[in-house]
Scaffold this motif. Structure first.
Motif: not given
Length: 239
Positions: A181, A187, A191-193, A213-214, A216-219
């Motif tokens: 990534w 960014e 990021n919320s995480h 659980t998260n 996929d948010e970084f695709d």
């Protein structure tokens, strides 16, 4: 590992029916004295071959498939965080992108070890983590996961300092796969995480956990190995 164990468990059940007085059950294997490279797997497979429950060709196929599913398992053998996070990850990225330079004060007069690579005035920080089974007290080798595993996993990118670089390259390692990534420092910071304050007193430092659980948010930030350098340049232009 799960696929290999399932296969061997099925074969040992057949073996036990044919040879009830020879022990290949889990309790016996747990007590089996092993010295590398002679271990429980070698013991079971040799018995299965001896009674023709698997052929030599079956064994060679089993071996080849296991090696393909675990081609990056050696990375999980590195128990020292610095050996993995710095030595392996930085060398790996520099091997696939030789254009990256090691920074020096000659390239960047403000350089004092804040980031890992330099490319055309772009400051690049490399972070790497490994996918391991959550809530497991086993060794890294045992709890290492394949990319298609159904287990929940943790992948922690630590000591993130967005102010010290322009672009981050994250490397995620599974038993069978490596994923990349590329994110701008902004960014990451927004990021919320992203969790600030990983260590008490270390201002501007945080961490970010990727989980099933998260992730996929970084695709949108994921690239293949041939796209990394172009994406680094693109992220710098956007910042």
């Amino acid at each position: 590992m799960e696929k290999l164990l399932d296969y061997l468990n099925e074969k040992t059940k057949e073996f036990s029916k044919l040879h009830p007085n020879v022990h290949l059950d889990e309790d016996f294997l747990e007590r089996l004295y092993s010295v590398y490279p002679f271990n429980r797997f070698e013991y079971v497979i040799s018995h299965l071959i001896s009674c023709n429950l698997i052929s030599l060709n079956d064994y060679l196929k089993l071996r080849a498939e296991y090696l393909e599913r675990n081609k990056y398992l050696y990375v999980f053998e590195m128990t020292a965080p610095r050996t993995f996070g710095e030595t392996w990850a930085q060398r790996h990225l520099n091997e696939v992108i030789p254009e990256l330079q090691r920074p020096t004060p000659d390239l960047d007069k403000n350089y004092k070890g804040q980031y890992d690579f330099w490319y055309n005035n772009i400051r690049i920080e490399v972070k790497a983590s490994r996918a391991v089974k959550r809530s497991s007290g086993e060794s890294l080798m045992i709890k290492a996961l394949s990319s298609d595993s159904s287990f929940g996993f943790d992948m922690n990118f630590q000591q993130i300092k967005p102010a010290c670089c322009d672009v981050f390259v994250w490397i995620g390692v599974w038993r069978d796969k490596i994923r990349y990534w590329v994110l701008s420092s902004k960014e990451v910071e927004m990021n919320s995480h992203y969790s600030r304050g990983q260590h008490r007193g270390n201002q501007g430092e945080g961490q970010l956990w990727l989980k099933e659980t998260n992730i996929d948010e970084f695709d949108a930030y994921e690239v293949n190995v041939h796209q990394i350098l172009d994406k680094i340049i693109e992220k710098r232009r956007q910042s």
